[in-house]
Scaffold this motif. Structure first.
Motif, PDB file in Angstrom:
ATOM      1  N   ALA A  61       0.832  -1.206   0.000  1.00 47.89           N
ATOM      2  CA  ALA A  61       0.000   0.000   0.000  1.00 47.89           C
ATOM      3  C   ALA A  61       0.868   1.258   0.000  1.00 47.89           C
ATOM      4  O   ALA A  61       0.556   2.248  -0.670  1.00 47.89           O
ATOM      5  N   ALA A  62       1.965   1.221   0.730  1.00 46.41           N
ATOM      6  CA  ALA A  62       2.872   2.373   0.770  1.00 46.41           C
ATOM      7  C   ALA A  62       3.581   2.546  -0.569  1.00 46.41           C
ATOM      8  O   ALA A  62       3.689   3.673  -1.083  1.00 46.41           O
ATOM      9  N   GLU A  63       4.054   1.436  -1.157  1.00 44.53           N
ATOM     10  CA  GLU A  63       4.801   1.523  -2.401  1.00 44.53           C
ATOM     11  C   GLU A  63       3.906   1.903  -3.577  1.00 44.53           C
ATOM     12  O   GLU A  63       4.273   2.749  -4.401  1.00 44.53           O
ATOM     13  N   VAL A  83       7.731   0.557  -7.246  1.00 42.59           N
ATOM     14  CA  VAL A  83       9.187   0.585  -7.121  1.00 42.59           C
ATOM     15  C   VAL A  83       9.803   0.571  -8.517  1.00 42.59           C
ATOM     16  O   VAL A  83       9.701  -0.427  -9.238  1.00 42.59           O
ATOM     17  N   VAL A  84      10.415   1.662  -8.897  1.00 42.82           N
ATOM     18  CA  VAL A  84      10.964   1.795 -10.250  1.00 42.82           C
ATOM     19  C   VAL A  84      11.992   0.714 -10.537  1.00 42.82           C
ATOM     20  O   VAL A  84      12.038   0.150 -11.639  1.00 42.82           O
ATOM     21  N   GLU A  85      12.830   0.391  -9.538  1.00 42.00           N
ATOM     22  CA  GLU A  85      13.880  -0.618  -9.720  1.00 42.00           C
ATOM     23  C   GLU A  85      13.310  -1.998 -10.021  1.00 42.00           C
ATOM     24  O   GLU A  85      14.008  -2.857 -10.550  1.00 42.00           O
ATOM     25  N   GLU A  86      12.054  -2.218  -9.683  1.00 40.10           N
ATOM     26  CA  GLU A  86      11.396  -3.505  -9.952  1.00 40.10           C
ATOM     27  C   GLU A  86      10.560  -3.451 -11.221  1.00 40.10           C
ATOM     28  O   GLU A  86       9.780  -4.358 -11.512  1.00 40.10           O
TER      29      GLU A  86
END
Length: 236
Positions: free
Chosen positions: A144-146, A191-194
């Motif tokens: 929920a935060a991400e 999460v951009v890295e994911e």
């Protein structure tokens, strides 16, 4: 245990020949070995005896082919094979603002839907993610935060469901929780890295229900939670 079960249980427990295969006797990219051992010790159902487990794909998630004996309702035994896709268990949450009459959803590209006749692959969904070895409540607060930028307070656990039990092992934990402008502490977006690129949607609840009817919302977990909220939260 019957003689048949004893024989097949012994067969299933015999050491397998060395394969030098990633994820079996050599660590894969995630450091895993023994992926072919999952399910061999199952004994909760006396009508199912596992004979063999093969790893057919050991990417990020695991595809297995299991050979087992199944005692049918007429008492006869037959040997069957099933493939199971193991991606771990997950959790999903519907966030709602009862005073404003809104829900918080996401929109993102889902390539498997796109390749299977969805117009553009951009699905409207409740926030969700894999547990990644966390407890379900911990995992869904993280998601929920991400994804939504919301710091979740009190949670309500609704139920746990197997979403595609014919082939996928995943058990999904369903939650709902209230949100307000004060609990939106970040932009969300994933999460951009994911590789995540998630749009946050604050929609009137009635509009979200209509989007089920129009085919704009076709994600199973989202339909389930919206219908649950219709009966138990909004009282529509």
């Amino acid at each position: 245990m019957t003689t048949h079960q004893q024989d097949t249980a012994l067969l299933g427990s015999q050491p397998q020949p060395a394969t030098s295969r990633l994820g079996v006797d050599v660590p894969d990219s995630r450091g895993r070995t023994g992926l072919d051992q999952v399910g061999r010790d199952l004994d909760r159902n006396p009508d199912v005896v596992v004979r063999d487990v093969e790893v057919t794909s050991d990417g990020w998630h695991v595809l297995r082919r299991t050979t087992f004996d199944h005692r049918r309702s007429d008492g006869t035994w037959e040997t069957q094979q099933r493939e199971t896709y193991d991606r771990g268990n997950g959790a999903t949450i519907l966030l709602y603002d009862l005073a404003a009459g809104t829900v918080l959803l996401t929109r993102q590209l889902r390539y498997p839907a796109y390749v299977n006749d969805h117009p553009d692959g951009m699905l409207v969904e409740t926030a969700a993610g894999l547990l990644d070895d966390d407890e379900p409540e911990v995992a869904i607060r993280r998601e929920a935060a991400e994804e939504l930028g919301v710091e979740v307070g009190d949670l309500t656990h609704v139920f746990d469901l197997y979403m595609s039990p014919g082939s996928v092992t995943e058990r999904l934990h369903f939650y709902v929780a209230p949100f307000t402008a004060a609990t939106r502490t970040g932009p969300g977006g994933g999460v951009v890295e994911e590789g995540e690129d998630i749009e946050v949607l604050a929609l009137p609840f009635d509009q979200a229900l209509t989007m089920i009817e129009t085919g704009e919302i076709v994600d199973g977990k989202t339909v389930i939670l919206l219908q649950w909220a219709r009966l138990n939260v909004f009282g529509v």
